[in-house]
Design a protein around this motif. Structure first.
Motif, mmCIF file in Angstrom:
data_model
loop_
_atom_site.group_PDB
_atom_site.id
_atom_site.type_symbol
_atom_site.label_atom_id
_atom_site.label_comp_id
_atom_site.label_asym_id
_atom_site.label_seq_id
_atom_site.Cartn_x
_atom_site.Cartn_y
_atom_site.Cartn_z
ATOM 1 N N SER A 1 1.010 -1.301 0.010
ATOM 2 C CA SER A 1 -0.087 -0.002 -0.008
ATOM 3 C C SER A 1 0.835 1.305 -0.191
ATOM 4 C CB SER A 1 -0.832 0.092 1.209
ATOM 5 O OG SER A 1 -0.285 0.057 2.440
ATOM 6 N N GLY A 2 2.241 1.016 0.201
ATOM 7 C CA GLY A 2 2.940 2.384 0.294
ATOM 8 C C GLY A 2 4.020 2.413 -0.738
ATOM 9 N N TYR A 3 5.007 3.036 -0.568
ATOM 10 C CA TYR A 3 6.143 3.254 -1.616
ATOM 11 C C TYR A 3 7.201 2.322 -1.557
ATOM 12 C CZ TYR A 3 3.429 7.659 -1.727
ATOM 13 O OH TYR A 3 2.130 8.447 -1.828
ATOM 14 N N SER A 4 7.467 2.112 -0.595
ATOM 15 C CA SER A 4 8.923 1.356 -0.218
ATOM 16 C C SER A 4 8.846 -0.003 -0.078
ATOM 17 C CB SER A 4 9.581 1.979 0.835
ATOM 18 O OG SER A 4 8.616 2.215 2.115
ATOM 19 N N SER A 5 7.787 -0.770 -0.445
ATOM 20 C CA SER A 5 7.855 -2.212 -0.041
ATOM 21 C C SER A 5 8.971 -2.992 -0.653
ATOM 22 C CB SER A 5 6.417 -2.865 -0.684
ATOM 23 O OG SER A 5 5.416 -1.849 -0.766
ATOM 24 N N LEU A 6 9.411 -2.963 -2.030
ATOM 25 C CA LEU A 6 10.297 -3.552 -2.509
ATOM 26 C C LEU A 6 11.744 -3.345 -1.787
ATOM 27 C CD1 LEU A 6 9.180 -4.075 -6.149
ATOM 28 C CD2 LEU A 6 8.984 -5.506 -4.183
ATOM 29 N N ASN A 7 11.816 -2.178 -1.467
ATOM 30 C CA ASN A 7 13.314 -1.692 -0.954
ATOM 31 C C ASN A 7 13.391 -2.093 0.390
ATOM 32 O OD1 ASN A 7 15.542 -0.204 -1.168
ATOM 33 N ND2 ASN A 7 14.584 1.804 -0.087
ATOM 34 N N MET A 8 12.143 -2.169 1.019
ATOM 35 C CA MET A 8 12.274 -2.838 2.416
ATOM 36 C C MET A 8 12.727 -4.310 2.439
ATOM 37 S SD MET A 8 10.104 -4.649 4.507
ATOM 38 C CE MET A 8 8.712 -4.423 3.375
ATOM 39 N N LEU A 9 12.092 -4.858 1.369
ATOM 40 C CA LEU A 9 12.323 -6.487 1.348
ATOM 41 C C LEU A 9 13.835 -6.600 1.248
ATOM 42 C CD1 LEU A 9 9.726 -8.005 -0.843
ATOM 43 C CD2 LEU A 9 10.000 -8.194 1.963
ATOM 44 N N LYS A 10 14.403 -5.714 0.517
ATOM 45 C CA LYS A 10 15.637 -5.851 0.252
ATOM 46 C C LYS A 10 16.846 -5.566 1.517
ATOM 47 C CE LYS A 10 17.711 -2.113 -1.814
ATOM 48 N NZ LYS A 10 18.525 -1.415 -0.738
ATOM 49 N N ASP A 11 16.343 -4.988 2.405
ATOM 50 C CA ASP A 11 16.995 -4.611 3.652
ATOM 51 C C ASP A 11 16.821 -5.138 4.906
ATOM 52 O OD1 ASP A 11 18.495 -2.742 1.974
ATOM 53 O OD2 ASP A 11 17.166 -1.169 2.111
ATOM 54 N N ILE A 12 15.480 -5.657 4.816
ATOM 55 C CA ILE A 12 14.978 -5.981 6.332
ATOM 56 C C ILE A 12 14.528 -7.411 6.170
ATOM 57 C CG2 ILE A 12 13.574 -5.387 8.353
ATOM 58 C CD1 ILE A 12 13.566 -2.485 7.480
#
Ligand code: C2E
Ligand code: CA
Ligand code: CA
Ligand code: CA
Length: 280
Positions: A183-194
Motif C-alpha cells: 500500500s506504500g511506496y517502499s515495499s520492495l526496497n524494504m524487502l531488500k534491507d530488512i
C-alpha cells in the motif's frame, strides 16, 4: 490558518464540528478509560490454508465506552498517535496479549501466536526493545508466541532505524510482520534491507474495482511468489469471499485473515469460534 469569518465558517460542516468536539471529549476521557479497562482486546483469527486450522490471531483494540458504546479504532488511533497516548495504549495491549497467552498456555492449551500492532510514533525511541522485553518477561511466555506488525510506510523516512529495531526484536525471539504490504511506496526496497518474518498483503488489492480485479490478482500472485522465494510467511488480509480464498490457495498464500472466516471477536466469542472451527 483560516480565520473564522462568517464566509469561511460555512466551509466547515456540522460533522467536522462534531468530530472536533469528539476528539476533545475522547482526549479528556482516555486516561480514565484506560484505568477503568474500557479498552478491550479483540482477536481476529488467521486461518492456515494448508490444514484449515487457526494457529495465529491479530489483536485489535476497541474502546468500550459506557457513554458512547463500542468505538472503533479509526475514531481514536489517529488522535492518540498525535497526542502521544498510543504508546501507553499499545503497551497495555501487549500486556493484555501476554495475559491471554499465559492463560492459554496454562489452562486451555491453545498454541496460538498473537500479533500486536506497533506504531512508528514510539518505536524509534531509545530503549524501546528493552521496554518490550521487560514487559513480556513479567509473564512466562515464549517470545516466539508474540509477533509485532509494523506498517511498511514507516520505512519511508527511517529505514536504518527500522532495520535496527526489527533486528533487535527478532534477536529477542519475537516475530515481525510487515503490515499493509503493497500500500506504500517502499515495499520492495524494504524487502531488500530488512529480514521480516511475515508479509501481510494489503486489503486494497481485494477491494479493487471490477475492471481492475484481474490486474490486482496478478499483482497478489507476483507478490506471493516473491515472498515464497525469500522464505517469508504470507498472510492475505481483508479476504471476504470464497472466490478470493480459492484464488489465494492456488497462488500459494499461507494464511488468510478476513471477514470470510471471522471478524475481530471479543475474547469469549473468539474462544467459541476457535473450538468450533478446529473441530470441523
Ligand atoms: P490493520 O492493522 O491493517 O488491521 C486490519 C483491519 O482490517 C482491522 O480493522 C480489521 O477489522 C479489518 N478487516 C479484517 N478483515 C477484513 C475484511 O475481510 N474486510 C474488511 N473490510 N475489513 C477487514 P480495525 O480493527 O478497525 O483496525 C483498523 C486499524 O487500526 C488497524 O489496521 C490498525 O492500523 C489500527 N489498530 C487497531 N488496533 C490497534 C492497536 O491495538 N494498536 C495500534 N497501534 N493500532 C491499532
Ligand atoms: Ca495489523
Ligand atoms: Ca493491515
Ligand atoms: Ca491498515
Amino acid at each position: 490558518r483560516i480565520k473564522d469569518t462568517p464566509e469561511t465558517f460555512s466551509f466547515f460542516s456540522h460533522e467536522m464540528y462534531e468530530m472536533q468536539l469528539d476528539e476533545k471529549r475522547m482526549e479528556s476521557l482516555m486516561e480514565s478509560a484506560l484505568e477503568a479497562s474500557e479498552f478491550k482486546i479483540y482477536l481476529q483469527p488467521k486461518v492456515t490454508l494448508k490444514d484449515k486450522k487457526i494457529h495465529a490471531a491479530e489483536a485489535l483494540v476497541r474502546w468500550n465506552s459506557p457513554v458512547y458504546g463500542l468505538i472503533p479504532p479509526y475514531r481514536f488511533i489517529p488522535l492518540f498517535e498525535r497526542n502521544g497516548f498510543l504508546e501507553k495504549l499499545d503497551m497495555y495491549m501487549i500486556e493484555e496479549v501476554c495475559r491471554v497467552l499465559e492463560n492459554w498456555q496454562k489452562e486451555e492449551k491453545m498454541p496460538i501466536r498473537i500479533s500486536v500492532n506497533l506504531s512508528r510514533m514510539y518505536i524509534f525511541k531509545p530503549g524501546f526493545a528493552n521496554k518490550i522485553v521487560e514487559l513480556v518477561n513479567r509473564h512466562h511466555i515464549e517470545h516466539s508466541m508474540i509477533e509485532f506488525e509494523i506498517t511498511e510506510n514507516v520505512i519511508y523516512d527511517h529505514s536504518e532505524e527500522l532495520r535496527s529495531i526489527i533486528k533487535e526484536l527478532q534477536h529477542h525471539g519475537f516475530l515481525i510482520a510487515m503490515d499493509d504490504f503493497g500500500s506504500g511506496y517502499s515495499s520492495l526496497n524494504m524487502l531488500k534491507d530488512i529480514p521480516i518474518d511475515e508479509m501481510k498483503v494489503d486489503q486494497v488489492f481485494f477491494r479493487a474495482e471490477k475492471e481492475n480485479k484481474e490486474r490486482s490478482f496478478e499483482i497478489i500472485k507476483g507478490v506471493l511468489s516473491m515472498a515464497k522465494s525469500l522464505h517469508i510467511h504470507t498472510v492475505a488480509e481483508g479476504v471476504e469471499t470464497e472466490k478470493e480464498v480459492a484464488f489465494l490457495k492456488e497462488a500459494g498464500c499461507d494464511e488468510i485473515q478476513g471477514y470470510y472466516y471471522a471478524k475481530p471477536l471479543c475474547m469469549k466469542d473468539f474462544m467459541e469460534f476457535y473450538h468450533t472451527f478446529q473441530e470441523e
